[in-house]
Design an enzyme around this catalytic site. Structure first.
Site, PDB file in Angstrom:
ATOM      1  N   SER A 199       0.826  -1.194   0.000  1.00  0.00           N
ATOM      2  CA  SER A 199       0.000   0.000   0.000  1.00  0.00           C
ATOM      3  C   SER A 199       0.871   1.258   0.000  1.00  0.00           C
ATOM      4  O   SER A 199       1.596   1.516  -0.955  1.00  0.00           O
ATOM      5  CB  SER A 199      -0.964  -0.054   1.187  1.00  0.00           C
ATOM      6  OG  SER A 199      -2.004   0.878   1.042  1.00  0.00           O
ATOM      7  N   ASP A 396      -7.857  -6.055  -5.879  1.00  0.00           N
ATOM      8  CA  ASP A 396      -7.720  -4.794  -5.142  1.00  0.00           C
ATOM      9  C   ASP A 396      -8.029  -3.624  -6.057  1.00  0.00           C
ATOM     10  O   ASP A 396      -7.610  -3.602  -7.220  1.00  0.00           O
ATOM     11  CB  ASP A 396      -6.293  -4.667  -4.605  1.00  0.00           C
ATOM     12  CG  ASP A 396      -6.056  -3.363  -3.855  1.00  0.00           C
ATOM     13  OD1 ASP A 396      -6.964  -2.938  -3.116  1.00  0.00           O
ATOM     14  OD2 ASP A 396      -4.965  -2.793  -4.003  1.00  0.00           O
ATOM     15  N   HIS A 453      -6.205  -6.572  -1.543  1.00  0.00           N
ATOM     16  CA  HIS A 453      -5.109  -5.680  -1.181  1.00  0.00           C
ATOM     17  C   HIS A 453      -4.026  -6.389  -0.372  1.00  0.00           C
ATOM     18  O   HIS A 453      -2.839  -6.174  -0.601  1.00  0.00           O
ATOM     19  CB  HIS A 453      -5.696  -4.514  -0.366  1.00  0.00           C
ATOM     20  CG  HIS A 453      -4.778  -3.370  -0.141  1.00  0.00           C
ATOM     21  ND1 HIS A 453      -4.323  -2.570  -1.170  1.00  0.00           N
ATOM     22  CD2 HIS A 453      -4.230  -2.860   0.996  1.00  0.00           C
ATOM     23  CE1 HIS A 453      -3.552  -1.617  -0.675  1.00  0.00           C
ATOM     24  NE2 HIS A 453      -3.466  -1.783   0.636  1.00  0.00           N
TER      25      HIS A 453
END
Length: 479
Positions: A199, A396, A453
């Site tokens: 991320s 994601d 994710h």
């Protein structure tokens, strides 16, 4: 210098004596080692004379890693005045005295690495709705000694004075923590070291790696003191690297992913026009001026008209588009577990757990850090020869694989042209296709199928294989 010790074989005092002898240029009367009680918790304390750093930890808490003979340490390292950064270290399950060392950082900015530890790649996970963890057979510490770090201060179990407001200002504190860790545990000096993140790790990974390389150069030139860190690998899944490419990817992915068509063709055109007229020029202004105001303004503009607008237009979880918006995934039983006072005491935690506190995020937002591109920094790290993996789960949305591929194809290094032109090929684990990838020299891109994710949660076997191959300083390959 290396020294291999086991707290199961030696008393703690013997360990401290052995470590003191192993520290270059130090002697027992310069460094301080003692135990102290703090809020009912007994800590082993190490004060390093060379840096002034203080490390307070408990050993073998019995929490999470219950494999016989595998040691763990958790507690705090001071990285400044009233700056207490929480760490949790797990020995490798196999060959810990020779295994490499890797550090894991979750993103945010301002999210705890306990997310990765308990939901993704740590020694334990919560299975089938259980309120207590069980061993994870695909933990990254199957192969490497693993260090999970809550940063910046104020995140997770870290507490105290938080001065960090950008990725660049976070890097020196991470380096200071690593230096303190090596001072206490010199047996890990000179081991191969890897940085893994996700991320906002698209910012953290390149910058932390670059800062370590700069410090290594300064140490070699005798311009600063410290331990050389043998950085060999950087892995970042579903990373946020470059706003201009990745805000556009929100629109492309929303219209073209294979799981959930979020935008109709007419909506796609509308958002693309908004991107070209409002978002892209704002990001360009940030890139050209570099000012906090312009970068913060660009974040506000692109978030309002692209990111938030698309999220609110459909019923989907931006971290896994296969899930509805009111059912975020994966489950978060671990946070309730970490709220238990007995667990906190066992691991030496001195603060209430905060998964992603807003204060840390707001500090980064005010400087416009989110909008700033770390593509050039990533390129420098790749060009330096470090093995780099950028990978993404294809379910994601928030840092989707289309944007990550665009970034990978834009990395500037000796193999850039070949990398951009190379076609993706199937990636298999024990004969099963779980993604597609390409590698040129020391850069690899991987798209992981059926993963949101937090890739290691969805595809743990694939994630472990990818981690091992990257830490072995080679491009990934099918098995």
């Amino acid at each position: 210098m290396h020294i291999s010790v086991s707290s199961t074989a030696l008393g703690l005092s013997a360990i401290f004596v052995a470590l003191a002898a192993a520290l270059p240029g130090s002697s027992a009367h310069l460094d301080k080692r003692y135990t102290e009680q703090r809020n009912g918790i007994s800590y082993n304390v190490f004060e390093h004379a060379g840096t002034g750093a203080k490390l307070s930890f408990v050993n073998n808490s019995g929490i999470c890693e219950t494999t016989s003979g595998v040691n763990q340490y958790s507690g705090y390292i001071s990285v400044g005045s009233d700056m207490n950064m929480f760490f949790w270290f797990f020995e490798a399950r196999e060959n810990p005295t020779t295994a490499p060392l890797a550090a894991w950082f979750n993103g945010g900015p301002g999210c705890s690495s306990m997310i990765g530890l308990f939901q993704e790649n740590g020694p334990c996970q919560f299975y089938n709705g259980s309120s207590t963890p069980s061993l994870n057979p695909y933990s990254f510490n199957n192969f490497a000694n693993m260090l999970y770090i809550d940063q910046p201060v104020g995140v997770g179990f870290s507490y105290g004075n938080d001065t960090v407001d950008s990725t660049v200002s976070a890097a020196p504190q991470v380096w200071a923590l690593l230096q303190s860790f090596y001072a206490q545990f010199p047996q890990y000096e000179s081991r191969d070291f890897g940085i893994f993140s996700e991320s906002y790790g698209g910012h953290y990974g390149p910058e932390f790696a670059s800062y370590i390389q700069q410090q290594n150069a300064d140490i070699s030139a005798s311009n600063t003191s410290g331990e050389h860190i043998n950085l060999v690998a950087v892995g970042i899944n579903n990373g946020w690297f470059d706003s201009k490419m990745q805000y556009k990817a929100y629109i492309d992915y929303s219209a073209n992913n294979s799981y959930n068509q979020i935008l109709s063709p007419s909506q796609y055109s509308k958002y693309m026009n908004t991107y070209e007229s409002d978002c892209a020029p704002a990001v360009d202004d940030c890139y050209s001026s570099g000012s906090g105001d312009s970068c913060s303004s660009a974040q506000d503009t692109c978030s309002l008209y692209i990111e938030e607008a698309i999220i609110q237009s459909g019923d989907f979880d931006p971290y896994d588009v296969r899930q509805p918006s009111d059912d975020p995934y994966p489950p978060s039983q671990y946070s309730s577990y970490l709220a238990d006072k007995s667990v906190q005491d066992a691991i030496g935690a001195q603060s209430q757990y905060q998964e992603c506190p807003n204060d840390a995020y707001q500090k980064f937002s005010k400087t416009g850090d989110n909008t700033r591109s770390f593509l050039a920094t990533l390129s420098d790290v790749v060009q330096s020869g470090v093995t780099v993996l950028v990978w993404a789960g294809d379910a994601d949305w928030i840092c989707n694989y289309m944007g990550v591929l665009a970034v990978a194809n834009s990395v500037s290094f000796d193999g850039s042209d070949d990398f951009k032109a190379k076609e993706l090929q199937p990636y298999t684990v024990n004969g099963k296709e779980t993604g597609k990838y390409k590698t040129v020299n020391n850069l690899t891109y991987l798209q992981v199928y059926a993963a949101g994710h937090e890739v290691p949660y969805y595809q743990p076997e694939t994630a472990l294989q990818v981690f091992i191959q990257t830490m072995q300083k080679k491009g990934i390959s099918s098995t």
